[in-house]
Design an enzyme around this catalytic site. Structure first.
Site, short mmCIF file in Angstrom:
data_model
loop_
_atom_site.label_atom_id
_atom_site.label_comp_id
_atom_site.label_asym_id
_atom_site.label_seq_id
_atom_site.Cartn_x
_atom_site.Cartn_y
_atom_site.Cartn_z
N HIS A 19 -2.74 3.59 -10.23
CA HIS A 19 -2.61 3.24 -8.79
C HIS A 19 -2.17 1.79 -8.70
O HIS A 19 -2.99 0.87 -8.72
CB HIS A 19 -3.96 3.48 -8.09
CG HIS A 19 -3.93 3.23 -6.61
ND1 HIS A 19 -4.83 3.80 -5.74
CD2 HIS A 19 -3.11 2.47 -5.84
CE1 HIS A 19 -4.58 3.41 -4.51
NE2 HIS A 19 -3.54 2.59 -4.54
N HIS A 21 1.07 -0.56 -6.83
CA HIS A 21 2.29 -0.69 -6.03
C HIS A 21 3.10 -1.83 -6.64
O HIS A 21 2.61 -2.97 -6.68
CB HIS A 21 1.94 -1.02 -4.58
CG HIS A 21 1.04 -0.01 -3.94
ND1 HIS A 21 1.51 1.02 -3.15
CD2 HIS A 21 -0.31 0.16 -4.00
CE1 HIS A 21 0.50 1.76 -2.74
NE2 HIS A 21 -0.62 1.27 -3.25
N HIS A 199 -2.49 8.45 -0.67
CA HIS A 199 -3.61 7.61 -0.30
C HIS A 199 -4.39 8.36 0.79
O HIS A 199 -3.79 8.81 1.78
CB HIS A 199 -3.13 6.29 0.29
CG HIS A 199 -2.62 5.30 -0.71
ND1 HIS A 199 -1.63 5.58 -1.61
CD2 HIS A 199 -2.99 4.00 -0.94
CE1 HIS A 199 -1.41 4.50 -2.35
NE2 HIS A 199 -2.21 3.54 -1.97
N GLU A 202 -9.20 5.78 2.33
CA GLU A 202 -9.39 4.34 2.06
C GLU A 202 -10.04 3.74 3.32
O GLU A 202 -11.18 3.31 3.28
CB GLU A 202 -8.03 3.68 1.77
CG GLU A 202 -8.10 2.19 1.49
CD GLU A 202 -6.71 1.54 1.30
OE1 GLU A 202 -5.69 2.15 1.70
OE2 GLU A 202 -6.66 0.41 0.77
N ASP A 280 -4.15 -1.66 -7.69
CA ASP A 280 -3.54 -1.50 -6.37
C ASP A 280 -2.43 -2.54 -6.13
O ASP A 280 -1.25 -2.23 -6.30
CB ASP A 280 -4.62 -1.57 -5.27
CG ASP A 280 -4.23 -0.85 -4.00
OD1 ASP A 280 -3.16 -0.23 -3.95
OD2 ASP A 280 -5.02 -0.88 -3.03
N ASP A 281 -2.80 -3.75 -5.73
CA ASP A 281 -1.83 -4.82 -5.45
C ASP A 281 -2.36 -6.12 -6.07
O ASP A 281 -2.84 -7.01 -5.36
CB ASP A 281 -1.67 -5.00 -3.93
CG ASP A 281 -1.23 -3.71 -3.26
OD1 ASP A 281 -0.05 -3.36 -3.37
OD2 ASP A 281 -2.09 -3.04 -2.64
N1 ADE Z 1 0.45 -0.21 0.15
C1 ADE Z 1 0.16 -1.13 -0.77
N2 ADE Z 1 -1.16 -1.18 -0.96
C2 ADE Z 1 -1.73 -0.24 -0.16
C3 ADE Z 1 -3.04 0.20 0.08
N3 ADE Z 1 -4.10 -0.33 -0.54
N4 ADE Z 1 -3.23 1.17 0.98
C4 ADE Z 1 -2.20 1.70 1.63
N5 ADE Z 1 -0.94 1.32 1.44
C5 ADE Z 1 -0.69 0.35 0.55
ZN ZN Z 2 -2.59 1.70 -2.95
#
Ligand code: ADE
Ligand code: ZN
Length: 339
Positions: A19, A21, A199, A202, A280-281
């Site tokens: 997971h 991006h 997703h 969340e 994630d990011d």
């Molecule tokens: N795009 C990038 N990170 C995300 C996240 N945590 N939830 C939804 N979309 C995303």
């Molecule tokens: Zn994500």
């Protein structure tokens, strides 16, 4: 059994990231470099000023900054450099396999061609495989704040690249954009041979997880924290072993949890859910894979056995072949015995 620290144990264990991006790996330093060479201005005066803006109260506040950051990516080389920087980093963290998301609409909406985006990312992934030994899969996400017609157009653009793209996913602003909005495009993607993920849960409710499973036929849920609100759903996820790709530091930074000590990871493991740890990011949330493993391990006092289980889960939940999974899982078992 040697008594190495949890930190060293995490650093050395083979891991898969499921997971991630790629636009979320855009570190401020690289953002300024790429903006400069593209003659573009960033609305922050320095790397430090930009980093100070990384304080979020919810998903939308993060997404606004994340899309602004991605807007300096113009050329194939920019996408290559972004992807290569990520691979170089996780190589040092013993990440052996990655399944990464990209958001083509973030770029095609700015008139950057789909081909430029995917060629840059894919070329870096091939180099990562050859030079760093990191295997990979690529997942194309649809932005759920846009309409389904836009997602259908994006799917059409992806068809010539079917061999490069293993699956499609769904990301961006969750609440108010349920999976059911994308049923047609996901069904078409499945007909075309793509695997599906989304997703769900969340910030959105557990009903969105049901929709992702029942309507979008996903084989993995990204996040899924809110599944714990529904016992029947938990039972289904455990029975079918549908993986959940959890992201602890993301959850903390986006206030999905107020403290990592409140994170539902252990509760989920006790309910026999197939959970994995991911970043994630990472450029926005303060950590890549090892920082996510360490943060959650310290907060929840995880044992080495539990950490090894999470690493094994990451391969089990991946799209590697059965024999590739088997080989790595055996390596992790040996690693646990020796450390
Ligand atoms: N795009 C990038 N990170 C995300 C996240 N945590 N939830 C939804 N979309 C995303
Ligand atoms: Zn994500």
């Amino acid at each position: 059994m040697k008594d190495i620290s949890i930190e060293k144990f995490i650093a050395g264990i083979p891991k898969a990231e499921l997971h991630l991006h790629i636009e979320g790996t855009f570190e401020p330093e690289l953002m300024f470099t790429i903006a400069h060479r593209n003659n573009l201005k960033i609305s922050y005066s320095s790397v430090d000023a930009l980093k100070k803006a990384y304080r979020f109260n919810n998903l939308q506040e993060f997404l606004d900054i994340y899309y602004a950051g991605a807007s300096v990516l113009i050329h194939e080389l920019d996408f290559y450099d972004l992807t290569w920087a990520y691979l170089s980093k996780v190589h040092l963290q013993n990440v052996k396999h990655v399944e990464i998301f990209f958001d083509p609409q973030t770029h095609t909406q700015r008139d950057i061609s789909f081909d430029v985006v995917i060629n840059g990312i894919y070329r870096a992934l091939l180099d990562g495989q050859e030079k760093l030994g990191i295997s990979f899969r690529l997942i194309m996400c649809f932005l759920r704040h846009l309409d389904e017609a836009s997602a259908l157009k994006t799917l059409d653009k992806a068809l010539p690249y079917k061999k490069w793209i293993s699956g499609v996913g769904l990301d961006s602003s969750e609440v108010g954009n349920p999976p059911s909005k994308f049923q047609k495009v996901f069904n078409k993607a499945i007909e075309e041979g793509f695997l599906t993920v989304a997703h769900a849960g969340e910030e959105g409710p557990s009903e969105y997880i049901w929709e992702a499973i029942d309507l979008l036929k996903v084989i993995r849920i990204d996040h899924g924290n809110r599944c714990l609100d529904d016992d029947i759903l938990v039972k289904k996820l455990a029975e079918v072993q549908i993986p959940l790709t959890l992201c602890p530091l993301s959850n903390l930074e986006l206030k999905v949890v107020q403290d990592l000590k409140e994170h539902p990871l252990v509760k989920m493991m006790e309910k026999n859910l197939l959970v994995t740890i991911n970043s994630d990011d990472p450029a926005y949330f303060g950590g890549y894979m090892n920082e996510n493993y360490l943060g959650i391990a310290q907060a929840l006092n995880l044992s080495k056995k539990q950490i090894a289980q999470l690493a094994k889960n990451s391969f089990k939940a991946s799209w590697l072949s059965a024999s590739e999974k088997h080989t790595t899982i055996r390596q992790i078992e040996t690693y646990l015995q020796n450390n």
